[in-house]
Scaffold this motif. Structure first.
Motif, PDB file in Angstrom:
ATOM      1  N   SER A 125      38.380 149.086 -50.527  1.00  0.00           N
ATOM      2  CA  SER A 125      37.204 149.266 -51.340  1.00  0.00           C
ATOM      3  C   SER A 125      37.264 149.022 -52.675  1.00  0.00           C
ATOM      4  N   TYR A 126      38.296 149.431 -53.389  1.00  0.00           N
ATOM      5  CA  TYR A 126      38.496 149.548 -54.782  1.00  0.00           C
ATOM      6  C   TYR A 126      38.706 148.234 -55.135  1.00  0.00           C
ATOM      7  N   ALA A 127      39.362 147.332 -54.415  1.00  0.00           N
ATOM      8  CA  ALA A 127      39.809 146.046 -54.878  1.00  0.00           C
ATOM      9  C   ALA A 127      38.395 145.226 -54.776  1.00  0.00           C
ATOM     10  N   ARG A 128      37.565 145.458 -54.246  1.00  0.00           N
ATOM     11  CA  ARG A 128      36.228 144.648 -54.152  1.00  0.00           C
ATOM     12  C   ARG A 128      35.394 144.761 -55.584  1.00  0.00           C
ATOM     13  N   VAL A 129      35.849 145.828 -56.093  1.00  0.00           N
ATOM     14  CA  VAL A 129      35.358 146.097 -57.704  1.00  0.00           C
ATOM     15  C   VAL A 129      36.051 145.752 -58.534  1.00  0.00           C
ATOM     16  N   ARG A 130      37.431 145.879 -58.578  1.00  0.00           N
ATOM     17  CA  ARG A 130      38.539 145.608 -59.536  1.00  0.00           C
ATOM     18  C   ARG A 130      39.630 145.161 -58.825  1.00  0.00           C
ATOM     19  N   PRO A 131      39.629 143.598 -58.698  1.00  0.00           N
ATOM     20  CA  PRO A 131      40.857 143.340 -57.867  1.00  0.00           C
ATOM     21  C   PRO A 131      42.157 143.449 -58.477  1.00  0.00           C
ATOM     22  N   GLU A 132      42.397 143.585 -60.003  1.00  0.00           N
ATOM     23  CA  GLU A 132      43.643 143.973 -60.340  1.00  0.00           C
ATOM     24  C   GLU A 132      43.778 145.319 -60.850  1.00  0.00           C
ATOM     25  N   PHE A 133      44.489 146.240 -60.305  1.00  0.00           N
ATOM     26  CA  PHE A 133      44.732 147.651 -60.556  1.00  0.00           C
ATOM     27  C   PHE A 133      46.037 148.018 -60.180  1.00  0.00           C
ATOM     28  N   SER A 134      46.262 149.174 -60.906  1.00  0.00           N
ATOM     29  CA  SER A 134      47.545 149.955 -60.590  1.00  0.00           C
ATOM     30  C   SER A 134      47.380 151.243 -59.571  1.00  0.00           C
ATOM     31  N   LEU A 135      48.371 151.517 -59.005  1.00  0.00           N
ATOM     32  CA  LEU A 135      48.296 152.783 -58.063  1.00  0.00           C
ATOM     33  C   LEU A 135      47.694 153.941 -58.896  1.00  0.00           C
ATOM     34  N   ALA A 136      48.238 153.983 -60.111  1.00  0.00           N
ATOM     35  CA  ALA A 136      47.707 155.066 -61.110  1.00  0.00           C
ATOM     36  C   ALA A 136      46.256 155.376 -61.154  1.00  0.00           C
ATOM     37  N   GLU A 137      45.568 154.034 -61.224  1.00  0.00           N
ATOM     38  CA  GLU A 137      44.073 154.194 -60.977  1.00  0.00           C
ATOM     39  C   GLU A 137      43.480 154.760 -59.931  1.00  0.00           C
ATOM     40  N   LEU A 138      44.172 155.130 -58.722  1.00  0.00           N
ATOM     41  CA  LEU A 138      43.451 155.660 -57.499  1.00  0.00           C
ATOM     42  C   LEU A 138      44.126 156.938 -57.444  1.00  0.00           C
ATOM     43  N   GLY A 139      44.772 157.568 -58.246  1.00  0.00           N
ATOM     44  CA  GLY A 139      44.953 159.095 -58.505  1.00  0.00           C
ATOM     45  C   GLY A 139      45.839 159.637 -57.348  1.00  0.00           C
ATOM     46  N   PHE A 140      46.503 159.050 -56.623  1.00  0.00           N
ATOM     47  CA  PHE A 140      47.112 159.534 -55.538  1.00  0.00           C
ATOM     48  C   PHE A 140      48.405 160.735 -56.099  1.00  0.00           C
ATOM     49  N   GLN A 141      49.007 159.922 -57.071  1.00  0.00           N
ATOM     50  CA  GLN A 141      50.255 160.689 -57.299  1.00  0.00           C
ATOM     51  C   GLN A 141      49.885 161.869 -58.210  1.00  0.00           C
ATOM     52  N   ALA A 229      46.162 145.636 -41.745  1.00  0.00           N
ATOM     53  CA  ALA A 229      46.095 144.271 -41.498  1.00  0.00           C
ATOM     54  C   ALA A 229      45.123 143.276 -42.283  1.00  0.00           C
ATOM     55  N   SER A 230      43.875 144.038 -42.917  1.00  0.00           N
ATOM     56  CA  SER A 230      43.077 143.261 -43.549  1.00  0.00           C
ATOM     57  C   SER A 230      43.276 143.307 -45.140  1.00  0.00           C
ATOM     58  N   LEU A 231      44.137 144.152 -45.552  1.00  0.00           N
ATOM     59  CA  LEU A 231      44.680 144.130 -46.873  1.00  0.00           C
ATOM     60  C   LEU A 231      45.438 142.588 -47.320  1.00  0.00           C
ATOM     61  N   ALA A 232      45.135 142.245 -48.597  1.00  0.00           N
ATOM     62  CA  ALA A 232      45.802 141.236 -49.062  1.00  0.00           C
ATOM     63  C   ALA A 232      47.394 141.668 -49.349  1.00  0.00           C
ATOM     64  N   PRO A 233      48.187 140.802 -49.013  1.00  0.00           N
ATOM     65  CA  PRO A 233      49.520 141.170 -49.344  1.00  0.00           C
ATOM     66  C   PRO A 233      50.094 141.755 -50.362  1.00  0.00           C
ATOM     67  N   ARG A 234      49.369 141.353 -51.508  1.00  0.00           N
ATOM     68  CA  ARG A 234      49.882 141.958 -52.855  1.00  0.00           C
ATOM     69  C   ARG A 234      49.462 143.439 -52.854  1.00  0.00           C
ATOM     70  N   TYR A 235      48.610 143.911 -52.194  1.00  0.00           N
ATOM     71  CA  TYR A 235      48.121 145.607 -52.003  1.00  0.00           C
ATOM     72  C   TYR A 235      48.956 146.006 -51.155  1.00  0.00           C
ATOM     73  N   ARG A 236      50.052 145.594 -50.348  1.00  0.00           N
ATOM     74  CA  ARG A 236      50.786 146.244 -49.416  1.00  0.00           C
ATOM     75  C   ARG A 236      51.726 147.274 -49.969  1.00  0.00           C
ATOM     76  N   PRO A 237      52.366 146.914 -51.199  1.00  0.00           N
ATOM     77  CA  PRO A 237      53.282 148.032 -51.689  1.00  0.00           C
ATOM     78  C   PRO A 237      52.570 149.142 -52.375  1.00  0.00           C
ATOM     79  N   LEU A 238      51.504 148.970 -52.609  1.00  0.00           N
ATOM     80  CA  LEU A 238      50.583 150.321 -53.187  1.00  0.00           C
ATOM     81  C   LEU A 238      50.074 151.074 -52.210  1.00  0.00           C
ATOM     82  N   TYR A 239      49.644 150.270 -50.996  1.00  0.00           N
ATOM     83  CA  TYR A 239      49.361 151.029 -49.707  1.00  0.00           C
ATOM     84  C   TYR A 239      50.460 151.799 -49.238  1.00  0.00           C
ATOM     85  N   GLU A 240      51.609 151.219 -49.020  1.00  0.00           N
ATOM     86  CA  GLU A 240      52.807 152.284 -48.779  1.00  0.00           C
ATOM     87  C   GLU A 240      53.261 153.427 -49.493  1.00  0.00           C
TER      88      GLU A 240
END
Length: 259
Positions: A125-141, A229-240
């Protein structure tokens, strides 16, 4: 004449692309609650220089000093008649706004709760608004770090709810949350009038269209279970990396069955 008890100050820590605004609507509709919409957002934008829609207007509309914001969150009440103090002060927060410079000690004076969501769905969802972002922007850590701090201080896990759980079973989830923070549940939390609120941040036109059209919690639409499976490959490390934090917090979900 006895004075009214101080309000319960609930700080709900979430990340972007969650149901955080709907949850704020839910609490504001109680009738005994005042809310604050992302009070640290201005500070976050000023400190990071990150480009968000309406950033200049947001910073102009808010106190951008985290110290004075934190002091107000723990001692003041926004926009409420002094003669009828509210029972609840609900604060909608984004965990990523807690930049490293912020001393988390102020959170010791709040009832800290945590709203989580499957990171694959947040990232998509976030990638549809801001395609370039870091994990820090999502606040998980940062959310996990605050959770650990609160749990260590209390000696037990603070309340954690999941967005999907809340949408599937809003009554039982919210009743469990209210019980956990020591306030009564009310059916008014399940529905609210459509439209905007004076309490909404000035960023509402950029982000709140869906919640402004809503009148309550709706069952989540059918979604592809294999969101990865629907995430672009560049987002996979962020997801993991995000998935590890999500799994750790999921272990502490409130049991709606107990309500």
């Amino acid at each position: 004449m006895t004075s009214a008890p101080p309000p319960v100050r609930i700080a709900m820590w979430s990340g972007p692309r969650n149901i955080s605004t709907a949850l704020m609507r839910s609490f504001e509709n109680r009738g005994d609650c005042v809310v604050a919409d992302e009070p640290l957002y201005g500070y976050y934008l000023e400190a990071t220089g990150i480009e968000h829609p309406g950033a200049e207007a947001i910073m102009d509309s808010m106190d951008c000093d985290w110290r004075s914001v934190a002091e107000a969150l723990c001692s003041r009440l926004p926009g409420w008649p002094a003669e009828t103090p509210p029972r609840v002060f609900y604060q909608k927060h984004m965990a990523q706004h807690l930049l490293p410079a912020v001393d988390l000690a102020f959170t010791d004076d709040l009832q800290n709760c945590f709203l989580i969501r499957d990171p694959g769905r947040i990232i998509a969802s976030y990638a549809r608004v801001r395609p370039e972002f870091s994990l820090a922007e999502l606040g998980f850590q940062r959310q996990w770090e605050l959770f650990q701090r609160v749990a260590d201080r209390l000696g037990h896990a603070p309340p954690v709810i999941d967005s999907a759980q809340t949408l599937r079973a809003p009554r039982s989830t919210l009743a469990a949350l209210c019980a956990a923070v020591g306030i009564p549940f009310t059916e008014r939390m399940l529905h609210w009038p459509a439209g905007g609120r004076d309490s909404d941040g000035v960023w509402a036109p950029h982000w709140y269209a869906a919640v402004e059209a809503s009148t309550g919690f709706e069952a989540p639409p059918a979604e592809d279970d294999d969101v990865l499976a629907s995430l672009a490959p560049r987002y996979r490390p962020l997801y993991e990396e995000a998935a590890r934090y999500y799994a750790d917090m999921s272990c502490h979900l409130l049991s709606a069955a107990n309500s």
